[in-house]
Scaffold this motif. Structure first.
Motif, PDB file in Angstrom:
ATOM      1  N   TYR A 169       0.982  -1.247  -0.057  1.00  0.00           N
ATOM      2  CA  TYR A 169      -0.037  -0.103   0.062  1.00  0.00           C
ATOM      3  C   TYR A 169       0.890   1.087  -0.107  1.00  0.00           C
ATOM      4  O   TYR A 169       2.161   1.145   0.563  1.00  0.00           O
ATOM      5  CB  TYR A 169      -1.035  -0.130   1.168  1.00  0.00           C
ATOM      6  N   TYR A 203      -0.350 -10.279  -1.517  1.00  0.00           N
ATOM      7  CA  TYR A 203       0.616  -9.535  -0.810  1.00  0.00           C
ATOM      8  C   TYR A 203       0.846 -10.057   0.820  1.00  0.00           C
ATOM      9  O   TYR A 203      -0.380 -10.655   1.372  1.00  0.00           O
ATOM     10  CB  TYR A 203       0.612  -7.930  -0.684  1.00  0.00           C
ATOM     11  N   ARG A 224      -2.136 -12.559   2.017  1.00  0.00           N
ATOM     12  CA  ARG A 224      -3.525 -12.132   1.771  1.00  0.00           C
ATOM     13  C   ARG A 224      -3.729 -12.590   0.227  1.00  0.00           C
ATOM     14  O   ARG A 224      -2.785 -11.983  -0.350  1.00  0.00           O
ATOM     15  CB  ARG A 224      -4.069 -10.800   2.382  1.00  0.00           C
ATOM     16  N   HIS A 227      -6.941  -8.651  -3.695  1.00  0.00           N
ATOM     17  CA  HIS A 227      -8.297  -7.898  -3.477  1.00  0.00           C
ATOM     18  C   HIS A 227      -8.262  -6.575  -3.567  1.00  0.00           C
ATOM     19  O   HIS A 227      -7.098  -5.973  -3.462  1.00  0.00           O
ATOM     20  CB  HIS A 227      -8.767  -8.180  -2.096  1.00  0.00           C
ATOM     21  N   HIS A 229     -10.055  -3.232  -1.808  1.00  0.00           N
ATOM     22  CA  HIS A 229     -11.047  -2.856  -0.684  1.00  0.00           C
ATOM     23  C   HIS A 229     -11.940  -1.692  -1.189  1.00  0.00           C
ATOM     24  O   HIS A 229     -11.767  -1.099  -1.852  1.00  0.00           O
ATOM     25  CB  HIS A 229     -10.455  -2.137   0.327  1.00  0.00           C
TER      26      HIS A 229
HETATM   27 FE   LIG Z   1      -5.948  -5.303   1.804  1.00  0.00          FE
END
Ligand SMILES: [Fe+2]
Length: 331
Positions: A169, A203, A224, A227, A229
């Motif tokens: 991120y 990630y 994870r 995806h 969000h």
């Molecule tokens: Fe996430």
């Protein structure tokens, strides 16, 4: 001998002397029960009960107790988001969301918020690009937001965020000067919103801190599945925090934070010629299409109360709901 007084001066607890393994719990609950706040009293009583039972059932050693304290200190020192991560990997985040935002059949299910939502994402016009990652595989997202009867909901504010193609991120990059791979959009009169991003990638959750070490010890991986969000907000509608997961991800059934639900797994398509011309993108790039379904606050509240009442009855506890939360029923 004078009885001890509480900080408010009230004399309503017996002397706390000679406390033992067997009587420490009721006495702790009694001393915690003076606030006059029924919910606080109840929550503290249950917390102390479970915490004490945990120690009794495990015969918790002093060394283990100290390790736990040190673990929590380390979590606080590394970053406040480490506690969200801890809650996520313990399954608590998903549990709390499921209790608080039950979804009637046909509405979009929730998923974990995670620690990477920010409040500085730019408000972008529909059709805008939220990516600044030239390495990412371009993806067009065409979405709608509707009610459970299929009516479009205009004016919903939607926060959207994902990692870059390296699986980070923006906030994880040192020297971040502006938001990237995130934006806020508003659904139009027909409940539509659409944007350009990149195909999400799997990630690892941050694993350089105490939570990462814990996972390692437990022989759990820290990945994870890919995806994007989404967070939906509009007055009168249940606040929906969710994510869409890309089918076929190697971590689809072993998400480190338990966020995946079958209804949230999507198949990506490819943009055809007509769509490409219409939305000003290259033909053949990835296409994410999804219809989100929101419930009203009232619908969620009623369902939450019904499920809470049933769950409490099953537990055989004499409780009632006050402001939609259980407290002892003393009437
Ligand atoms: Fe996430």
């Amino acid at each position: 001998m004078a009885e001890p007084t509480s900080s408010s001066g009230a004399v309503n607890v017996p002397p706390l002397l000679d406390l033992t393994i067997d009587n420490i719990t009721p006495n702790t609950i009694r001393i915690n029960s003076q606030s006059g706040d029924a919910r606080l009293t109840y929550v503290m009583a249950r917390l102390v009960t479970h915490l004490h039972d945990f120690a009794r059932e495990t015969r918790l050693s002093t060394e283990e107790w100290m390790k736990a304290i040190e673990f929590l200190i380390a979590c606080g020192k590394i970053c406040s988001d480490e506690f969200i991560l801890l809650s996520d990997v313990l399954g608590l985040s998903l549990l709390v969301d499921s209790i608080n935002h039950p979804k009637p059949v046909g509405s979009t299910e929730g998923s974990v918020l995670g620690p990477f939502h920010t409040h500085d994402a730019p408000l972008l016009e529909n059709g805008s690009s939220m990516t600044s990652d030239p390495e990412g595989e371009p993806m067009l997202a065409l979405c709608t937001v509707k009610d459970t009867k299929g009516n479009p909901i205009p004016g919903v504010t939607i926060d959207i965020w994902e990692t870059d193609s390296s699986g980070h991120y923006d906030v994880q990059h040192a020297g971040r000067d502006s938001p990237s791979e995130r934006c806020v959009m508003v659904s139009d009169e027909e409940g539509r919103f659409w944007f350009k991003g990149i195909k999400p990638v799997s990630y690892p959750i941050p694993n350089d801190g105490p939570v990462g070490k814990l996972l390692e010890k437990l022989k759990r991986h820290c990945w994870r599945p890919a995806h994007v969000h989404f967070m939906f907000k509009k007055e009168g509608w249940d606040h929906l925090i969710t994510a869409l997961y890309i089918r076929g991800d190697p971590y689809e059934t072993s998400d480190a934070v338990f966020g995946v639900k079958k209804s949230l797994i999507v198949d990506l398509e490819k943009v055809d010629k007509e769509t490409a011309e219409r939305y000003g993108v290259m033909e053949g790039i990835w296409l994410l299409k999804h219809d989100f379904v929101l419930t009203t606050e009232k619908e969620t509240e009623e369902l939450r109360d019904k499920l809470a009442t049933e769950a409490l009855q099953k537990l055989g506890l004499n409780l009632k709901l006050v402001d939609h939360l259980p407290v002892p029923d003393l009437d």
